[in-house]
Design an enzyme around this catalytic site. Structure first.
Site, PDB file in Angstrom:
ATOM      1  N   LYS A  32       0.840  -1.202   0.000  1.00 26.33           N
ATOM      2  CA  LYS A  32       0.000   0.000   0.000  1.00 26.33           C
ATOM      3  C   LYS A  32       0.871   1.246   0.000  1.00 26.33           C
ATOM      4  O   LYS A  32       0.603   2.217  -0.726  1.00 26.33           O
ATOM      5  CB  LYS A  32      -0.903   0.004   1.232  1.00 26.33           C
ATOM      6  CG  LYS A  32      -1.780   1.257   1.343  1.00 26.33           C
ATOM      7  CD  LYS A  32      -2.284   1.484   2.748  1.00 26.33           C
ATOM      8  CE  LYS A  32      -1.162   1.937   3.671  1.00 26.33           C
ATOM      9  NZ  LYS A  32      -1.655   2.314   5.020  1.00 26.33           N
ATOM     10  N   SER A  33       1.908   1.261   0.837  1.00 25.10           N
ATOM     11  CA  SER A  33       2.758   2.444   0.951  1.00 25.10           C
ATOM     12  C   SER A  33       3.411   2.786  -0.382  1.00 25.10           C
ATOM     13  O   SER A  33       3.454   3.956  -0.789  1.00 25.10           O
ATOM     14  CB  SER A  33       3.833   2.223   2.018  1.00 25.10           C
ATOM     15  OG  SER A  33       3.251   2.044   3.289  1.00 25.10           O
ATOM     16  N   ARG A  37       2.268   6.078  -2.919  1.00 25.87           N
ATOM     17  CA  ARG A  37       3.317   7.045  -3.271  1.00 25.87           C
ATOM     18  C   ARG A  37       3.516   7.077  -4.784  1.00 25.87           C
ATOM     19  O   ARG A  37       3.672   8.156  -5.375  1.00 25.87           O
ATOM     20  CB  ARG A  37       4.628   6.681  -2.558  1.00 25.87           C
ATOM     21  CG  ARG A  37       4.667   7.084  -1.091  1.00 25.87           C
ATOM     22  CD  ARG A  37       5.809   6.399  -0.356  1.00 25.87           C
ATOM     23  NE  ARG A  37       5.969   6.900   1.001  1.00 25.87           N
ATOM     24  CZ  ARG A  37       5.184   6.544   2.031  1.00 25.87           C
ATOM     25  NH1 ARG A  37       4.185   5.700   1.831  1.00 25.87           N
ATOM     26  NH2 ARG A  37       5.403   7.030   3.239  1.00 25.87           N
ATOM     27  N   GLU A 315       4.046  -0.066  12.787  1.00 23.54           N
ATOM     28  CA  GLU A 315       2.926  -0.763  12.162  1.00 23.54           C
ATOM     29  C   GLU A 315       2.963  -2.273  12.409  1.00 23.54           C
ATOM     30  O   GLU A 315       1.958  -2.958  12.265  1.00 23.54           O
ATOM     31  CB  GLU A 315       2.913  -0.501  10.660  1.00 23.54           C
ATOM     32  CG  GLU A 315       4.098  -1.073   9.911  1.00 23.54           C
ATOM     33  CD  GLU A 315       4.361  -0.350   8.599  1.00 23.54           C
ATOM     34  OE1 GLU A 315       4.236  -0.992   7.543  1.00 23.54           O
ATOM     35  OE2 GLU A 315       4.686   0.854   8.633  1.00 23.54           O
ATOM     36  N   HIS A 342      -2.788   6.143  15.164  1.00 26.59           N
ATOM     37  CA  HIS A 342      -3.063   5.405  13.936  1.00 26.59           C
ATOM     38  C   HIS A 342      -4.577   5.217  13.780  1.00 26.59           C
ATOM     39  O   HIS A 342      -5.362   6.008  14.290  1.00 26.59           O
ATOM     40  CB  HIS A 342      -2.299   4.088  13.931  1.00 26.59           C
ATOM     41  CG  HIS A 342      -0.834   4.246  13.645  1.00 26.59           C
ATOM     42  ND1 HIS A 342      -0.001   3.205  13.349  1.00 26.59           N
ATOM     43  CD2 HIS A 342      -0.046   5.367  13.596  1.00 26.59           C
ATOM     44  CE1 HIS A 342       1.222   3.651  13.131  1.00 26.59           C
ATOM     45  NE2 HIS A 342       1.220   4.959  13.284  1.00 26.59           N
ATOM     46  N   ARG A 346      -3.767   2.318  19.162  1.00 31.18           N
ATOM     47  CA  ARG A 346      -3.423   0.895  19.107  1.00 31.18           C
ATOM     48  C   ARG A 346      -2.886   0.365  20.433  1.00 31.18           C
ATOM     49  O   ARG A 346      -3.096  -0.813  20.753  1.00 31.18           O
ATOM     50  CB  ARG A 346      -2.428   0.636  17.971  1.00 31.18           C
ATOM     51  CG  ARG A 346      -3.095   0.663  16.601  1.00 31.18           C
ATOM     52  CD  ARG A 346      -2.127   0.398  15.472  1.00 31.18           C
ATOM     53  NE  ARG A 346      -2.840   0.308  14.200  1.00 31.18           N
ATOM     54  CZ  ARG A 346      -2.260   0.360  13.006  1.00 31.18           C
ATOM     55  NH1 ARG A 346      -0.948   0.510  12.922  1.00 31.18           N
ATOM     56  NH2 ARG A 346      -2.980   0.274  11.903  1.00 31.18           N
ATOM     57  N   ARG A 387      -4.847  -3.664  11.307  1.00 36.63           N
ATOM     58  CA  ARG A 387      -3.753  -4.291  12.052  1.00 36.63           C
ATOM     59  C   ARG A 387      -4.266  -4.944  13.351  1.00 36.63           C
ATOM     60  O   ARG A 387      -3.712  -5.946  13.799  1.00 36.63           O
ATOM     61  CB  ARG A 387      -2.675  -3.258  12.388  1.00 36.63           C
ATOM     62  CG  ARG A 387      -2.083  -2.536  11.183  1.00 36.63           C
ATOM     63  CD  ARG A 387      -1.283  -3.434  10.286  1.00 36.63           C
ATOM     64  NE  ARG A 387      -0.667  -2.667   9.207  1.00 36.63           N
ATOM     65  CZ  ARG A 387      -0.304  -3.155   8.040  1.00 36.63           C
ATOM     66  NH1 ARG A 387      -0.477  -4.434   7.774  1.00 36.63           N
ATOM     67  NH2 ARG A 387       0.247  -2.387   7.111  1.00 36.63           N
TER      68      ARG A 387
END
Length: 426
Positions: A32-33, A37, A315, A342, A346, A387
């Site tokens: 995803k990152s 980008r 993460e 986040h 979390r 997550r």
């Protein structure tokens, strides 16, 4: 954080139990990152490009829709997504959903438009920090209304740019957001961080590396300073790596079942934070090897606790915390106060939900301590956080009767995660 004693759960998913060692080879969706980008850079580039093996998930679909609404054309019909830059003009709105990258990376691009761009997202998203980015955009010459979702960016077709100071101690995305569009600003952008150490630095390294691939000049030689030179963003085709952070629950499955799991196409060199799983799992007693087939983890007879500073790889904390709750010796996870901002808080969520299943866990301002304790079944709430769902299924693989609330939230980065996971344990 949402009160854990809120309304009754409608759809708790029975997490499959691993009754024998799991032997599997897994092909993961793309990062995803990297995908988001690549999409942003393609949208502000000097010509068309292709994002190959793009992750198709809610977060990346929201990014594609956001950039298309601004004037670029993102064709997501195939496995490889084709991006054609366009004139950034007209009033529009952007749905951020629960995607921090959309909420933070798109406003600096919207500043280059010639209209008013309104931003909003899911209710949980309104709690996530974005004020530092919006304040920085004002300092760079962009008209911004609001300091949190919902907000609006009023573009005039160009951005003066220049030097700006931010406190990015809550998220490295604050830095990446300003760098990604900075080359298109008249004076570029010189971002200086003042505050506690920036978390998740590998993600900024990822941004810098991708900018350089696009021919953008970036100076990151000084501490807490990143300078992007003004100029064109060259069109570049990207091949997206597997999402290594999404590998965490699958490799954890080998660890808790005493089995062997291989994640295919693991890169030998990467800027992804998920690569830290190799050292973390080895420290917990797993046998870890990387070769042309991918990354292979073989689980131990018993899991060891660990003392880890996860500041740069926060993460991974939910999946690692789940493993620590199953370990035979104590663990201390430190340096992760920033993950309170986040998708949910979390640290509080992990302490609450692992504790609900019997874990002996203490929440600290910047981390968690976990001590060996017998776990039992029950509902594991996820707070709309993918997550957290990963943590729940990892515990469920080792403990009977774990019911994971809203497992579909994993669609944020892994479509049909539940079906894929269940197939491995069938």
């Amino acid at each position: 954080m949402t009160d854990p004693a809120r309304a009754a759960v409608e759809d708790p998913w029975p997490a499959p139990r691993a009754h024998r060692p799991v032997e599997a080879t897994v092909t993961l969706p793309g990062s995803k990152s990297l995908t988001n980008r690549a999409l942003v850079l393609a949208a502000v580039a000097d010509g068309p490009s292709v994002v190959r093996r793009a992750l198709r998930s809610r977060d990346t679909s929201l990014m594609a829709a956001a950039l298309t609404s601004l004037g670029a054309h993102v064709d997501t019909t195939g496995e490889d997504w084709r991006v054609t830059p366009g004139a950034l003009a007209g009033d529009t709105s952007v749905d951020c959903g629960l995607a921090g990258t959309v909420m933070r990376f798109v406003p600096p691009v919207a500043g280059l438009s010639t209209g008013t761009v309104s931003f909003d997202g899911d209710p949980h998203m309104r709690k996530r920090p974005v004020g530092q980015v919006l304040g920085a955009l004002r300092a760079l010459g962009i008209d911004v209304a609001g300091d949190a979702l919902p907000f609006a960016v009023r573009g005039t077709g160009s951005v003066p740019g220049g030097t700006v100071v931010v406190d990015a101690s809550a998220s490295s995305q604050f830095i990446s957001a300003l760098l990604l569009a900075g080359a298109r600003y008249e004076r570029g952008v010189d971002v200086r961080h003042e505050g506690a150490p920036v978390p998740s630095l590998p993600h900024i390294d990822m941004t810098v590396a991708m900018l350089r691939e696009h021919g953008v000049g970036v100076d990151d030689t000084g501490p807490d300073r990143w300078s992007v030179a003004p100029g064109p963003v060259r069109a570049v085709n990207h091949l997206i790596e597997p999402d290594l952070s999404n590998a965490a629950p699958f490799l954890a499955l080998a660890a808790v079942s005493g089995g062997t799991v291989t994640v295919r196409d693991w890169p030998r060199h990467t800027t992804q934070a998920g690569d830290a799983l190799r050292d973390i799992l080895a420290a917990m007693g797993c046998d870890v090897s990387l070769d042309d087939a991918g990354l292979t983890v073989a689980g131990p007879d018993e899991l060891h606790g660990v003392d880890l500073d996860l500041h740069d790889v926060g993460e991974l904390a939910p999946a690692v915390a789940a493993l620590c709750a199953l370990a035979t010796t104590p663990s201390h996870l430190r340096g992760i106060a920033h993950i309170r901002g986040h998708e949910t808080d979390r640290l509080a969520a992990l302490a609450t939900e692992l504790g609900r299943l019997g874990a002996d866990v203490t929440e600290h301002p910047d981390g968690l301590e976990l001590r060996p304790a017998p776990l039992h079944g029950g509902v594991f709430r996820t707070y709309a956080d993918h997550r957290m769902a990963h943590a729940g299924v990892v515990v469920g693989a080792a403990v009977d009767g774990v019911l994971v609330e809203d497992v579909a939230t994993t669609g944020k980065t892994f479509p049909d995660f539940a079906g894929f996971w269940a197939g491995l344990l069938a």
